[in-house]
Each structure stands twice: as C-alpha cells, then as structure tokens.
Enzyme design. Structure first.
Site, PDB file in Angstrom:
ATOM      1  N   ASN A 135       0.825  -1.214   0.000  1.00 45.26           N
ATOM      2  CA  ASN A 135       0.000   0.000   0.000  1.00 45.26           C
ATOM      3  C   ASN A 135       0.866   1.273   0.000  1.00 45.26           C
ATOM      4  OD1 ASN A 135       1.022   0.010   2.577  1.00 45.26           O
ATOM      5  ND2 ASN A 135      -0.945   0.005   3.640  1.00 45.26           N
ATOM      6  N   HIS A 137       3.455   1.861   2.007  1.00 45.23           N
ATOM      7  CA  HIS A 137       4.033   2.274   3.285  1.00 45.23           C
ATOM      8  C   HIS A 137       5.550   2.097   3.300  1.00 45.23           C
ATOM      9  CE1 HIS A 137       3.370  -1.934   5.252  1.00 45.23           C
ATOM     10  NE2 HIS A 137       4.671  -1.759   5.162  1.00 45.23           N
ATOM     11  N   GLU A 142       1.923   4.200   7.497  1.00 38.70           N
ATOM     12  CA  GLU A 142       0.830   3.769   6.641  1.00 38.70           C
ATOM     13  C   GLU A 142       0.271   4.959   5.846  1.00 38.70           C
ATOM     14  OE1 GLU A 142       0.352   0.739   6.201  1.00 38.70           O
ATOM     15  OE2 GLU A 142      -0.145  -0.416   7.991  1.00 38.70           O
TER      16      GLU A 142
HETATM   17  C1  GLP Z   1       6.729  -4.517   6.720  1.00 41.15           C
HETATM   18  C2  GLP Z   1       7.856  -3.609   7.199  1.00 41.15           C
HETATM   19  C3  GLP Z   1       8.355  -2.722   6.109  1.00 41.15           C
HETATM   20  C4  GLP Z   1       8.634  -3.546   4.854  1.00 41.15           C
HETATM   21  C5  GLP Z   1       7.318  -4.125   4.380  1.00 41.15           C
HETATM   22  C6  GLP Z   1       7.442  -4.916   3.103  1.00 41.15           C
HETATM   23  O1  GLP Z   1       5.488  -3.961   6.845  1.00 41.15           O
HETATM   24  N1  GLP Z   1       7.461  -2.798   8.296  1.00 41.15           N
HETATM   25  O2  GLP Z   1       9.544  -2.062   6.541  1.00 41.15           O
HETATM   26  O3  GLP Z   1       9.185  -2.733   3.855  1.00 41.15           O
HETATM   27  O4  GLP Z   1       6.862  -4.993   5.412  1.00 41.15           O
HETATM   28  O5  GLP Z   1       7.776  -6.226   3.385  1.00 41.15           O
HETATM   29  P1  GLP Z   1       8.147  -7.340   2.342  1.00 41.15           P
HETATM   30  O6  GLP Z   1       9.563  -7.067   1.963  1.00 41.15           O
HETATM   31  O7  GLP Z   1       8.021  -8.628   3.100  1.00 41.15           O
HETATM   32  O8  GLP Z   1       7.221  -7.231   1.216  1.00 41.15           O
END
Ligand code: GLP
Length: 241
Positions: A135, A137, A142
C-alpha cells in the site's frame, strides 16, 4: 530518484548489497538504518557472505532499524529484533552496543520513542534501507501518515495486517500496532536505498515513482530526497514504462 531495474530478485539483491558494502568501505563508522520483511533477505545473505570472505567489516557500523511491532517480545520469532539477529547480526561482526532497535516490549512506548529519537540525533543516518509495503508504506508509516512525523506508535492498517499475516499463525496474531521511525526521520538519511521485487509491489512502485507527492502514498515523498536510489526487479518495475 535514480532507478535501476534488474532482471530478477537475485540481481536486485546483489546490487543492493554492493551499495551497502561500498557505503561501509567509504565510511567504516557508517550509521545504517536497516529494513525487515522478505525483500532484504537475500541482500542480508550476501552481506553475510561478503563478511565471511573478508570483503566487509561491520565492527564500527552503528545500526538502527525502521520499526518494530508493538507489543511484542524480543524473543518472539516475529519480532524484528529476532529477525535482524537471525538474518544478519548473528553472522557478522557488528558489536552489540552498536545495535539499536525499538523495544516492542517496553512499558512506555512514548518514552521508548523519545529515547530512541535522542540516540538518532547523536547518530545521523548515512544510509537508510527501505522496502515498500503493497500500500506504499515505508517503515510502518501507513497511508495518511504525516510527512512531518519523526517517530511514534502507529496503528497498522488491515491491508498491512493481512500482508504480514503470512508470518503468523493467523492474522489475529499480528500485533495491531507498531513503533516506527516517522517519514521525517527516514528522509533525514544522507542516502536512501529502496528495494522492491515482484508483481505485488507493482502498484506501490508506480504510485511512488509516477504519482503526486501525497500522504496517501507515503513512499511518494522519496522523490524529494536528493540521494535516493531505487533497485527494482522487472516485475516490480513493470508499470513504469
Ligand atoms: C513490513 C515492514 C516494512 C517492509 C514491508 C514490506 O510492513 N514494516 O519495513 O518494507 O513490510 O515487506 P516485504 O519485503 O516482506 O514485502
């Protein structure tokens, strides 16, 4: 923003690891803010290999992390404290006193954030590593988070809880809150390295790169940063052209 599009996840990880290694070579006392999630896992493996092959020395590196669930115990397998140790810190020569991770098991989250902010003030970030949520973030900032926030306790959206439920036994086990560096602190890094891989990130990457700078897409603010590098694999970048 400088954008590198790589063939696949592995080449994205190689490029990211080489940027991190160069940073430490040029400044052994670098302050690096690390990310968690699935995306940096291979990058961290490559850093471990480089350390084992004596290509990089972490002994003077100071680390911070973007975020931590709240509440969560350090020993919980889903804590970011556990993740960082298992996937990187336990295998390299970073010293324990140089590791700074928000404590998700603290009694007073406001105080924890205040103390953490003081540490960051003393150790300005040379490099911030970021993944991106589906999304848009960054950290746990968020959609709708203020670009001016420095650090604090945040409520996770149902989208993020759903995305991150894959690591837990069910989505009801995912903590509903987190402690996170705010966007102002992320933007204070001298250099920012964003990594994204896979089709699941296509829309977030498109909004980040092509959309207006808007709090609805937290990552869109990165366009304002003077030294931000994006390493994307082909799938993540597929809507950019
Ligand atoms: C979590 C972390 C973020 C990270 C995101 C994406 O929410 N707080 O810092 O960038 O996940 O994660 P993934 O790499 O598993 O897609």
């Amino acid at each position: 923003m400088k954008i590198h599009i790589t063939e696949n996840y592995n080449s994205m990880s190689e490029k990211a690891a080489s940027i991190i290694i160069k940073q430490i070579e040029s400044k052994p006392k670098s302050v690096i803010c690390f990310a968690t999630g699935t995306t940096p896992l291979e990058t961290y493996k490559l850093l471990i290999n480089a350390y084992k092959n004596k290509k990089v020395d972490f002994s003077k590196v100071v680390s911070f992390n973007l975020d931590e669930y709240y509440p969560i115990q350090k020993k919980d397998k889903n804590s970011y404290f556990y993740y960082m140790h298992k996937n990187l810190f336990d295998h390299i020569n970073i010293s324990d006193e140089n590791i700074n991770i928000l404590n998700g098991d603290c009694q007073d989250p406001e105080l924890e954030c205040l103390n953490h902010a003081k540490k960051i003030k003393k150790h300005p970030f040379d490099l911030v590593i970021l993944g991106i949520g589906s999304n848009g973030h960054i950290g746990f900032n968020e959609p709708g988070s203020s670009f001016e926030k420095r650090i604090g306790i945040v409520n996770l959206t149902s989208n993020t809880i759903k995305d991150n439920a894959r690591f837990f036994s069910s989505s009801s086990q995912v903590p509903k809150q987190a402690l996170s560096l705010g966007i102002k602190t992320i933007m204070s890094g001298k250099k920012i390295l964003v990594i994204a891989s896979g089709k699941k990130k296509t829309n977030a990457v498109k909004d980040m790169v092509k959309g207006k700078i808007n709090e609805k897409c937290p990552a869109s603010i990165l366009k304002k940063h003077k030294n931000c590098v994006l390493i994307l694999d082909k799938d993540a970048a597929s809507q950019l052209t």
